[in-house]
Design a protein around this motif. Structure first.
Motif, PDB file in Angstrom:
ATOM      1  N   UNK A   5     -35.096  14.860  14.157  1.00 34.85           N
ATOM      2  CA  UNK A   5     -35.298  13.427  13.928  1.00 34.85           C
ATOM      3  C   UNK A   5     -36.689  13.005  14.397  1.00 34.85           C
ATOM      4  N   UNK A   6     -37.160  13.605  15.483  1.00 31.59           N
ATOM      5  CA  UNK A   6     -38.506  13.296  15.982  1.00 31.59           C
ATOM      6  C   UNK A   6     -39.559  13.781  14.993  1.00 31.59           C
ATOM      7  N   UNK A   7     -39.392  14.989  14.475  1.00 28.24           N
ATOM      8  CA  UNK A   7     -40.326  15.490  13.450  1.00 28.24           C
ATOM      9  C   UNK A   7     -40.298  14.583  12.216  1.00 28.24           C
ATOM     10  N   UNK A   8     -39.115  14.167  11.798  1.00 23.34           N
ATOM     11  CA  UNK A   8     -39.004  13.258  10.648  1.00 23.34           C
ATOM     12  C   UNK A   8     -39.727  11.946  10.926  1.00 23.34           C
ATOM     13  N   UNK A 129     -45.306  18.048  22.835  1.00 19.35           N
ATOM     14  CA  UNK A 129     -45.429  16.608  22.605  1.00 19.35           C
ATOM     15  C   UNK A 129     -44.281  16.061  21.781  1.00 19.35           C
ATOM     16  N   UNK A 130     -43.882  16.793  20.770  1.00 19.58           N
ATOM     17  CA  UNK A 130     -42.766  16.357  19.929  1.00 19.58           C
ATOM     18  C   UNK A 130     -41.482  16.309  20.754  1.00 19.58           C
ATOM     19  N   UNK A 131     -41.262  17.336  21.569  1.00 19.19           N
ATOM     20  CA  UNK A 131     -40.057  17.372  22.400  1.00 19.19           C
ATOM     21  C   UNK A 131     -40.047  16.192  23.382  1.00 19.19           C
ATOM     22  N   UNK A 132     -41.181  15.947  24.027  1.00 14.54           N
ATOM     23  CA  UNK A 132     -41.256  14.847  24.998  1.00 14.54           C
ATOM     24  C   UNK A 132     -41.140  13.484  24.307  1.00 14.54           C
ATOM     25  N   UNK A 133     -41.704  13.378  23.119  1.00 16.95           N
ATOM     26  CA  UNK A 133     -41.610  12.128  22.376  1.00 16.95           C
ATOM     27  C   UNK A 133     -40.162  11.839  22.003  1.00 16.95           C
ATOM     28  N   UNK A 134     -39.428  12.877  21.639  1.00 20.28           N
ATOM     29  CA  UNK A 134     -38.008  12.708  21.351  1.00 20.28           C
ATOM     30  C   UNK A 134     -37.243  12.175  22.553  1.00 20.28           C
ATOM     31  N   UNK A 135     -37.608  12.655  23.740  1.00 21.60           N
ATOM     32  CA  UNK A 135     -36.973  12.173  24.963  1.00 21.60           C
ATOM     33  C   UNK A 135     -37.343  10.715  25.224  1.00 21.60           C
ATOM     34  N   UNK A 136     -38.618  10.404  25.039  1.00 22.12           N
ATOM     35  CA  UNK A 136     -39.094   9.043  25.278  1.00 22.12           C
ATOM     36  C   UNK A 136     -38.427   8.057  24.331  1.00 22.12           C
TER      37      UNK A 136
END
Length: 138
Positions: A5-8, A129-136
Motif C-alpha cells: 500500500x505504501x508503494x502504491x 524509507x518506504x518501510x518507515x513511511x508505511x509506519x508513519x
C-alpha cells in the motif's frame, strides 16, 4: 500501512504521469490529422475538410486538452501530499531518495549521485524509507 500500500501511495504521481503522456500522445496524433494532410480532395481536385469527421476530431482534441489539464492539476496535488508525507521521515537520505525517485522521477543512478552513495545503497535507502513511511502513515 502495509508495504504494498505504501508503494502504491508513492507510485501515484508516476501513474498519473503515464496517463497524461498517453492522452498527450493521442491528442498529438489527432492534431496531426487536422493539419494539411488531414484535408481531402475530391475527384475534381477541390479541397474539402472531411466535414463532420474533422469537427469530431476538433471536439475530441479540445476534450483531451481539458482532461490533460485536469490530470496535471491532480498530479500536482498528489505530489504535494506525497512530499508532505515523505518530509515526516527523519533520515535525510531516505527523504532525498524517495522524493527524487517518486516525485522527480529521477533514475536511481541519478538519485545515488545526488546523495553520494552507490546505486545499491540508494536502493537500500529507498527500501528503508518506504518501510518507515508505511509506519508513519499507519
Amino acid at each position: 500501512m502495509e508495504l504494498n500500500a505504501t508503494y502504491d501511495f508513492l507510485m501515484q504521481v508516476r501513474r498519473k504521469e503515464i496517463v497524461i503522456r498517453r492522452k498527450e500522445a493521442l491528442r498529438d496524433e489527432l492534431v496531426a490529422c487536422l493539419g494539411p494532410r488531414g484535408a481531402r480532395f475530391d475527384q475534381n481536385g477541390v479541397r474539402h475538410s472531411g466535414g463532420n469527421m474533422m469537427e469530431q476530431v476538433m471536439v475530441r482534441v479540445a476534450d483531451l486538452d481539458t482532461e490533460i489539464e485536469q490530470l496535471k492539476r491532480e498530479k500536482a496535488s498528489l505530489a504535494i501530499v506525497i512530499s508532505d508525507a515523505i518530509e515526516k521521515l527523519e533520515d535525510e537520505n531516505e527523504k532525498t531518495v524517495l522524493t527524487e525517485f517518486y516525485i522527480a522521477r529521477a533514475p536511481m543512478t541519478v538519485v545515488a549521485n545526488a546523495i553520494n552513495y552507490s546505486t545499491r545503497r540508494a536502493y537500500d535507502f529507498r527500501r528503508a524509507g518506504v518501510a518507515k513511511l508505511g509506519e508513519v502513515l499507519g
